[in-house]
Design a protein around this motif. Structure first.
Motif, PDB file in Angstrom:
ATOM      1  N   LEU A 158       0.904  -1.253   0.053  1.00  0.00           N
ATOM      2  CA  LEU A 158      -0.041   0.117  -0.033  1.00  0.00           C
ATOM      3  C   LEU A 158       0.901   1.156  -0.116  1.00  0.00           C
ATOM      4  CD1 LEU A 158      -3.088   0.835   0.326  1.00  0.00           C
ATOM      5  CD2 LEU A 158      -2.681   0.969   2.794  1.00  0.00           C
ATOM      6  N   GLY A 159       0.759   2.211  -1.069  1.00  0.00           N
ATOM      7  CA  GLY A 159       1.466   3.375  -1.018  1.00  0.00           C
ATOM      8  C   GLY A 159       0.801   4.590  -1.703  1.00  0.00           C
ATOM      9  N   THR A 160       1.690   5.625  -1.727  1.00  0.00           N
ATOM     10  CA  THR A 160       0.813   6.777  -2.504  1.00  0.00           C
ATOM     11  C   THR A 160       2.078   7.253  -3.682  1.00  0.00           C
ATOM     12  OG1 THR A 160      -0.018   8.977  -2.206  1.00  0.00           O
ATOM     13  CG2 THR A 160       2.115   8.392  -0.956  1.00  0.00           C
ATOM     14  N   ARG A 161       1.311   8.007  -4.694  1.00  0.00           N
ATOM     15  CA  ARG A 161       2.139   8.686  -5.912  1.00  0.00           C
ATOM     16  C   ARG A 161       1.712   9.963  -5.802  1.00  0.00           C
ATOM     17  NH1 ARG A 161       1.897   5.048  -9.802  1.00  0.00           N
ATOM     18  NH2 ARG A 161       3.657   4.095  -9.226  1.00  0.00           N
ATOM     19  N   ASN A 162       2.621  10.958  -5.714  1.00  0.00           N
ATOM     20  CA  ASN A 162       2.540  12.292  -5.859  1.00  0.00           C
ATOM     21  C   ASN A 162       2.412  12.717  -7.443  1.00  0.00           C
ATOM     22  OD1 ASN A 162       2.616  15.057  -6.103  1.00  0.00           O
ATOM     23  ND2 ASN A 162       4.437  15.112  -4.627  1.00  0.00           N
ATOM     24  N   ASN A 163       1.192  13.371  -7.823  1.00  0.00           N
ATOM     25  CA  ASN A 163       0.771  13.440  -9.190  1.00  0.00           C
ATOM     26  C   ASN A 163       1.180  15.077  -9.502  1.00  0.00           C
ATOM     27  OD1 ASN A 163       0.146  10.953  -9.827  1.00  0.00           O
ATOM     28  ND2 ASN A 163      -2.064  11.335  -8.726  1.00  0.00           N
ATOM     29  N   ASP A 164       1.684  15.787  -8.631  1.00  0.00           N
ATOM     30  CA  ASP A 164       1.741  17.194  -8.866  1.00  0.00           C
ATOM     31  C   ASP A 164       2.860  17.511 -10.162  1.00  0.00           C
ATOM     32  OD1 ASP A 164      -0.027  17.631  -6.822  1.00  0.00           O
ATOM     33  OD2 ASP A 164       1.512  18.317  -5.457  1.00  0.00           O
ATOM     34  N   ASP A 165       2.502  18.391 -10.784  1.00  0.00           N
ATOM     35  CA  ASP A 165       3.587  18.892 -11.705  1.00  0.00           C
ATOM     36  C   ASP A 165       4.858  19.601 -11.126  1.00  0.00           C
ATOM     37  OD1 ASP A 165       2.232  17.705 -13.762  1.00  0.00           O
ATOM     38  OD2 ASP A 165       1.107  19.472 -14.235  1.00  0.00           O
ATOM     39  N   GLN A 176      -1.589  29.513 -17.211  1.00  0.00           N
ATOM     40  CA  GLN A 176      -0.647  28.279 -16.661  1.00  0.00           C
ATOM     41  C   GLN A 176      -0.959  26.983 -17.320  1.00  0.00           C
ATOM     42  OE1 GLN A 176      -0.601  28.198 -12.120  1.00  0.00           O
ATOM     43  NE2 GLN A 176      -0.902  25.854 -12.006  1.00  0.00           N
ATOM     44  N   LEU A 177       0.144  26.231 -17.737  1.00  0.00           N
ATOM     45  CA  LEU A 177      -0.260  25.029 -18.600  1.00  0.00           C
ATOM     46  C   LEU A 177      -0.316  23.694 -17.812  1.00  0.00           C
ATOM     47  CD1 LEU A 177       2.236  25.885 -21.439  1.00  0.00           C
ATOM     48  CD2 LEU A 177      -0.274  26.404 -21.547  1.00  0.00           C
ATOM     49  N   ASN A 178      -0.059  23.845 -16.259  1.00  0.00           N
ATOM     50  CA  ASN A 178       0.181  22.779 -15.667  1.00  0.00           C
ATOM     51  C   ASN A 178      -0.274  22.893 -14.480  1.00  0.00           C
ATOM     52  OD1 ASN A 178       2.262  23.922 -14.917  1.00  0.00           O
ATOM     53  ND2 ASN A 178       3.913  22.773 -15.504  1.00  0.00           N
ATOM     54  N   ASP A 179      -0.714  21.813 -13.384  1.00  0.00           N
ATOM     55  CA  ASP A 179      -1.194  21.979 -12.365  1.00  0.00           C
ATOM     56  C   ASP A 179      -0.334  21.315 -11.089  1.00  0.00           C
ATOM     57  OD1 ASP A 179      -2.849  21.984 -10.235  1.00  0.00           O
ATOM     58  OD2 ASP A 179      -4.244  20.834 -10.872  1.00  0.00           O
ATOM     59  N   PRO A 180       0.315  22.093 -10.064  1.00  0.00           N
ATOM     60  CA  PRO A 180       1.105  21.740  -9.071  1.00  0.00           C
ATOM     61  C   PRO A 180       0.321  21.318  -7.755  1.00  0.00           C
ATOM     62  CG  PRO A 180       1.034  24.072  -9.041  1.00  0.00           C
ATOM     63  CD  PRO A 180       0.280  23.813 -10.081  1.00  0.00           C
ATOM     64  N   GLU A 181      -0.883  21.111  -7.791  1.00  0.00           N
ATOM     65  CA  GLU A 181      -1.694  20.792  -6.893  1.00  0.00           C
ATOM     66  C   GLU A 181      -2.784  19.617  -7.270  1.00  0.00           C
ATOM     67  OE1 GLU A 181      -3.459  24.036  -5.303  1.00  0.00           O
ATOM     68  OE2 GLU A 181      -1.806  25.363  -5.373  1.00  0.00           O
ATOM     69  N   LYS A 182      -2.306  18.613  -7.964  1.00  0.00           N
ATOM     70  CA  LYS A 182      -3.142  17.527  -8.399  1.00  0.00           C
ATOM     71  C   LYS A 182      -3.282  16.633  -7.145  1.00  0.00           C
ATOM     72  CE  LYS A 182      -1.315  17.364 -13.174  1.00  0.00           C
ATOM     73  NZ  LYS A 182      -0.621  16.445 -14.182  1.00  0.00           N
ATOM     74  N   PRO A 183      -4.249  15.929  -7.140  1.00  0.00           N
ATOM     75  CA  PRO A 183      -4.649  15.186  -6.014  1.00  0.00           C
ATOM     76  C   PRO A 183      -3.572  13.764  -6.322  1.00  0.00           C
ATOM     77  CG  PRO A 183      -6.611  15.578  -6.683  1.00  0.00           C
ATOM     78  CD  PRO A 183      -5.696  16.278  -7.923  1.00  0.00           C
ATOM     79  N   ASP A 184      -3.301  13.258  -4.985  1.00  0.00           N
ATOM     80  CA  ASP A 184      -2.565  12.170  -5.058  1.00  0.00           C
ATOM     81  C   ASP A 184      -3.056  10.881  -5.247  1.00  0.00           C
ATOM     82  OD1 ASP A 184      -0.451  13.722  -4.750  1.00  0.00           O
ATOM     83  OD2 ASP A 184       0.220  13.169  -2.571  1.00  0.00           O
ATOM     84  N   ASP A 185      -2.686   9.676  -5.687  1.00  0.00           N
ATOM     85  CA  ASP A 185      -3.310   8.302  -5.796  1.00  0.00           C
ATOM     86  C   ASP A 185      -2.800   7.738  -4.798  1.00  0.00           C
ATOM     87  OD1 ASP A 185      -4.717   9.116  -8.068  1.00  0.00           O
ATOM     88  OD2 ASP A 185      -2.899   8.440  -9.414  1.00  0.00           O
ATOM     89  N   LEU A 186      -3.967   6.829  -4.036  1.00  0.00           N
ATOM     90  CA  LEU A 186      -3.393   5.903  -3.141  1.00  0.00           C
ATOM     91  C   LEU A 186      -3.390   4.662  -3.887  1.00  0.00           C
ATOM     92  CD1 LEU A 186      -3.085   4.957  -0.124  1.00  0.00           C
ATOM     93  CD2 LEU A 186      -5.592   4.554  -0.105  1.00  0.00           C
TER      94      LEU A 186
END
Length: 428
Positions: A158-165, A176-186
């Protein structure tokens, strides 16, 4: 007394034999060991304690071999310290026969996860799986994973991945072309095959911790649901079936409670443990206010998130629950100041009556301790105190010692030839 040619030759041969013996033989203290094996490198652990977690571990030698250079087998214990030749946080494996090996940590990598059987070490971010028995390392998991806990069946992580740009870029109209605050995935990940699936635990700006239920049918996860909550250090606790479906329940924990670690779920499945404190909270606290916090372990009902039972006071050095001995939590404690140079990690078991028993003591400077799940589950503590062998070194150490020795022998032989050339052949 002057050495004749014959004596010089005998001295050279004796020096070579002694040098090779010093390079290849175990130290005198290891002669009493009842453990034999090519990977031990001079273990001092008796047969009766093989496979048992040692009560105390020590700093490795500066020239200690890495797992990749000289594999040592499954882990009895893994600790982290910067008192190695790398002068930064380094994993130190203590194998089940007492051998010490290093696991170098890359810059900003963090600490990984030890498999329940002690055979593998899963690196965070890179997703590489290090086999401690062979020294081989391979990447099966997609990069960016931060692992939290192994599943009870030992097949998943079980882990997490940071999806932020990581880099913000803008278009020609300054949009702004990208998102530095994307939700993380569990995620639930197979660390051997690399397959993964997203757990539908709701939206989190960042995950702070996660734990499996004893049966593996539920997971508990905490984190900040959005950016304002993240800045205020407020967390939410969610319990969900990792196989799918909506969350069973969720509760807001505020800014003074958090999941108590990878083994936060009580062994009987009825409760989930939280670490909580009283005192100043948030980013504005001074070091003195932070040090003045009083800590405890609280419990919530695993079916609805309501508080149950009596809190258990703990030391401020308590960082997480890593296992249970019966119904008593086994916790990691890291004492000392913010300076890692005087920190020390220990493993201790706590009782509801306020008792505390130290199970494992790390060296001064250690910042974390990990014990494989199979040894935790059967309470395999109380082993001896193995010392690292100075002879468990990489090849370059042997070469460094051998070259000056060979040069000295060459000089002796050269002197013998010169003496013969001056004195001439011996009379008949």
């Amino acid at each position: 007394m002057r050495l004749t040619g014959g004596r010089l030759r005998r001295a050279a041969v004796a020096g070579l034999a002694l040098g090779l013996g010093a390079l290849g033989a175990p130290p005198a203290t290891a002669a009493t060991s009842t453990v034999t094996g090519g990977t031990a490198g001079g273990s001092t652990v008796a047969d009766s304690t093989v496979g048992v977690v040692p009560t105390r571990v020590r700093d490795p030698w500066l020239w200690q071999a890495t797992v990749g250079q000289r594999p040592a087998g499954p882990a009895a214990l893994l600790f982290f310290t910067d008192r190695t030749r790398y002068f930064e946080s380094t994993g130190v494996l203590v194998a089940r026969d007492g051998a010490y090996r290093l696991i170098p940590i890359r810059i900003a990598e963090g600490h990984g996860l030890l498999s329940p059987d002690g055979r593998h070490y899963l690196r965070p971010q890179s997703g590489e799986l290090l086999d401690l028995t062979t020294g081989r390392q391979r990447r099966a998991v997609k990069a960016g994973l931060h692992p939290y806990a192994w599943s009870p069946d030992r097949r998943s992580v079980l882990g997490t991945r940071n999806n932020d740009d990581q880099v913000i870029s803008y278009g020609p109209d300054n949009q702004q072309l990208n998102d530095p605050e994307k939700p993380d995935d569990l995620l639930v990940v197979d660390p051997y095959q690399g397959t993964e699936r997203v757990v539908a635990a709701g939206t989190f700006a960042v995950h702070n911790g996660a734990a499996w239920s004893p049966g593996g049918d539920l997971v508990a996860v905490t984190g900040s649901p959005d950016l304002p909550a993240r800045l205020a250090e407020r967390q939410r606790l969610v319990v969900v079936d990792p196989a799918g479906g909506d969350p069973r329940w969720q509760v807001d924990l505020g800014d003074r409670r958090m999941l108590a670690g990878p083994a936060a779920w009580h062994p009987d499945g009825s409760r989930i443990a939280l670490l909580a404190f009283e005192g100043c909270a948030g980013l504005g606290c001074t070091p003195e206010q932070t040090a003045a916090r009083t800590w405890r372990i609280e419990f919530v009902d695993s079916t609805n998130g309501q508080a149950v039972g009596q809190p258990l006071p703990v030391a401020a050095s308590t960082s997480e629950i890593v296992g249970w001995r019966g119904g008593d939590p086994v916790v990691t404690e890291v004492s000392g100041t913010e300076q890692h140079t005087d920190r020390q990690a220990v493993l201790a078991v706590l009782s509801p009556s306020g008792g505390r028993e130290v199970l494992v003591t790390g060296p001064v400077g250690s910042t974390d301790l990990m014990v494989p799940g199979d040894l935790l589950s059967r309470g395999a503590f109380g082993g001896s105190e193995p010392r690292p062998s100075p002879f468990a070194a990489p090849l370059w150490v042997y070469l460094t010692l051998a070259v000056p020795m060979l040069l000295a022998i060459a000089l002796v032989l050269r002197r013998i030839r010169r003496r013969r050339a001056v004195t001439g052949p011996a009379p008949a």
